[in-house]
Design a protein around this motif. Structure first.
Motif, PDB file in Angstrom:
ATOM      1  N   ALA A  42       0.843  -1.200   0.000  1.00 30.25           N
ATOM      2  CA  ALA A  42       0.000   0.000   0.000  1.00 30.25           C
ATOM      3  C   ALA A  42       0.876   1.247   0.000  1.00 30.25           C
ATOM      4  O   ALA A  42       2.081   1.182   0.259  1.00 30.25           O
TER       5      ALA A  42
ATOM      6  N   SER B 193      -2.899   3.525   4.960  1.00 29.11           N
ATOM      7  CA  SER B 193      -3.721   3.059   3.846  1.00 29.11           C
ATOM      8  C   SER B 193      -3.919   1.556   3.919  1.00 29.11           C
ATOM      9  O   SER B 193      -5.025   1.047   3.709  1.00 29.11           O
TER      10      SER B 193
ATOM     11  N   ILE C  39      -7.548  -0.530   4.287  1.00 27.69           N
ATOM     12  CA  ILE C  39      -7.936  -1.558   3.316  1.00 27.69           C
ATOM     13  C   ILE C  39      -8.114  -2.907   3.995  1.00 27.69           C
ATOM     14  O   ILE C  39      -9.101  -3.618   3.754  1.00 27.69           O
TER      15      ILE C  39
ATOM     16  N   VAL D 206     -11.595  -4.017  -1.393  1.00 27.70           N
ATOM     17  CA  VAL D 206     -10.383  -3.213  -1.603  1.00 27.70           C
ATOM     18  C   VAL D 206     -10.727  -1.944  -2.369  1.00 27.70           C
ATOM     19  O   VAL D 206     -10.288  -0.836  -2.022  1.00 27.70           O
TER      20      VAL D 206
ATOM     21  N   VAL E  89      -5.309   2.806  -4.984  1.00 26.96           N
ATOM     22  CA  VAL E  89      -5.029   1.454  -5.457  1.00 26.96           C
ATOM     23  C   VAL E  89      -4.968   1.473  -6.979  1.00 26.96           C
ATOM     24  O   VAL E  89      -5.829   2.077  -7.630  1.00 26.96           O
ATOM     25  N   ASN E  90      -3.962   0.826  -7.556  1.00 25.58           N
ATOM     26  CA  ASN E  90      -3.911   0.651  -9.015  1.00 25.58           C
ATOM     27  C   ASN E  90      -4.713  -0.596  -9.346  1.00 25.58           C
ATOM     28  O   ASN E  90      -4.309  -1.707  -9.003  1.00 25.58           O
TER      29      ASN E  90
ATOM     30  N   VAL F 179      -3.190  -5.804  -8.703  1.00 23.29           N
ATOM     31  CA  VAL F 179      -3.492  -6.375  -7.398  1.00 23.29           C
ATOM     32  C   VAL F 179      -3.394  -7.901  -7.433  1.00 23.29           C
ATOM     33  O   VAL F 179      -3.919  -8.545  -8.352  1.00 23.29           O
TER      34      VAL F 179
ATOM     35  N   SER G 104      -4.335  -8.376 -11.075  1.00 25.05           N
ATOM     36  CA  SER G 104      -5.771  -8.117 -11.250  1.00 25.05           C
ATOM     37  C   SER G 104      -6.404  -8.990 -12.325  1.00 25.05           C
ATOM     38  O   SER G 104      -7.456  -8.649 -12.877  1.00 25.05           O
TER      39      SER G 104
ATOM     40  N   LEU H  24      -0.802  -4.977  -3.190  1.00 24.68           N
ATOM     41  CA  LEU H  24      -1.228  -3.889  -4.066  1.00 24.68           C
ATOM     42  C   LEU H  24      -0.116  -3.409  -4.994  1.00 24.68           C
ATOM     43  O   LEU H  24      -0.389  -2.664  -5.944  1.00 24.68           O
TER      44      LEU H  24
END
Length: 402
Positions: free
Chosen positions: A288, A293, A297, A325, A332-333, A337, A350, A375
């Motif tokens: 993070a 942060s 989360i 999240v 967050v990108n 993830v 992701s 993250l």
């Protein structure tokens, strides 16, 4: 080092006890006390709820000088939202405990837990406090009676005890807590008490409590509700004989680590004993933009009703995890993830990863479920604890007063 069989009275100078005075409908203990044989250095942290129960006001006043001799606690009634009469009753508890012990009123703290909005049965409380001095013991029987006296819907007692070397001397740190429902501390219904025989500066103890609380008690959730009565109180007898501890002491880091460990063990025990719970859920967030942060989360994920019910159903539904999240309100990108259920990777960059559904089912049926979220956005990290959400949680809370 963990002290096997240790309890709230293991540190030098402490005794404890409890009994049934009639506040609970059953014969379970409902009033107890922890007493220090000397004036102890003391500190506390409290719920952030704007509706703070009467005992918190009394305890705040007692702790103005950072000293205590005793804490008297009742369960079965929170003495919260009870107006001027409730305040008068909390002061009366303090006064009677002080009279029975022969100490100053300002050296007694008061805590209560149970149903909100009902006046205490002060005849029961009075008789209970009068009987407490003869129940105070410096053995495990006294500790057992106290831990039982503070429980409400809890199924098990929560205790932890460790030793740490300070100035070449063994210093003991111990704790006892209660909490099962209405758990979402912002300081769970949560009460926690810690004792140590360390000689420690009061300001240092207060600061350490705040730091340890942020990493432990403030990182658990059962149902997202913050109580009116949450309180953590610590007393230090100083009888270990070490030089006064503060952040400049060469053994401070070791002491702080041990103190935080006790807090963490108590916090995890509360989460595992959540009302109706069948599993402990641990969420670990890495990568993070900051530790803050990561904490937000992690707690959002562990507090998600959809994540909690998926764990109860042993359903590897990682979509609920990334949904939590994404709504946590932290940077967050969404393209980088990773998510793991234990050692089972379900999301990388992701993107879904093919995994063994049967292995995931077996893992999610275990006593402890660990969810790892990376993250890849910084160095921030945090861990939060909670539990699954079951049919029994609804059953218990639908009939809490009856």
């Amino acid at each position: 080092m963990v002290v096997d069989g240790g309890s709230i009275i293991t540190p030098k100078g402490f005794s404890a006890g409890g009994l049934h005075c009639g506040l609970k409908k059953t014969e379970r203990h409902d009033i107890g006390a922890i007493v220090c044989e000397v004036v102890a250095t003391a500190a506390a942290v409290y719920t952030t709820s704007v509706f703070q129960a009467a005992p918190l006001k009394v305890t705040r006043e007692s702790l103005v000088d950072g000293k205590l001799r005793a804490i008297v606690v009742n369960s079965g009634n929170a003495n919260a939202c009870t107006g001027q009469q409730g305040e008068a009753d909390a002061y009366a508890m303090r006064a009677e405990m002080a009279r029975q012990l022969g100490v100053a009123e300002k050296d007694v703290a008061v805590a209560s837990t149970g149903v909100i909005g009902e006046l205490l049965k002060m005849d029961c409380v009075q008789s209970g406090i009068e009987a407490l001095p003869l129940r105070l013991r410096q053995d495990e029987g006294g500790a057992e009676d106290f831990t039982q006296a503070i429980l409400t819907t809890d199924l098990v007692k929560k205790e932890a005890c460790v030793s740490v070397v300070v100035d070449g001397k063994d210093v003991i740190i111990a704790g006892a807590a209660k909490g099962s429902g209405m758990i979402h501390p912002n300081m769970a219904t949560m009460l926690a008490f810690m004792t140590t025989d360390a000689n420690i500066d009061q300001a240092a103890l207060q600061q350490l409590m705040r730091q340890a609380t942020d990493l432990t008690f403030n990182m658990i959730t059962v149902d997202g509700d913050t109580s009116t009565n949450d309180m953590l109180v610590s007393m230090a007898s100083g009888l270990a004989g070490n030089q006064a501890l503060d952040s400049s002491h060469p053994d401070w880091a070791a002491f702080a680590k041990a103190f935080t460990y006790v807090c963490q063990k108590l916090a995890m025990a509360i989460a595992r004993d959540g009302e109706g719970a069948t599993r402990l859920v641990e969420v670990v967030v890495h990568g993070a933009v900051s530790d803050h942060s990561a904490r937000v989360i992690a707690k959002t994920v562990v507090g998600s009703s959809l994540v909690k019910t998926a764990v109860f159903g042993a359903d590897a539904n990682w979509g609920r995890i990334i949904a939590a999240v994404g709504r946590a309100g932290e940077p967050v990108n969404p393209d980088q993830v990773d998510v793991q259920l234990g050692a089972i990777s379900v999301l990388e960059g992701s993107r879904p990863v093919a995994f063994d559904e049967e292995a995931a089912l077996v893992y999610l049926k275990g006593d402890t479920v660990r969810i790892f979220v990376d993250l890849h956005g910084g160095e921030g990290q945090a861990t939060a604890w909670g539990c699954d959400l079951t049919y029994d949680y609804v059953r218990i809370n639908a009939a809490y007063r009856t």
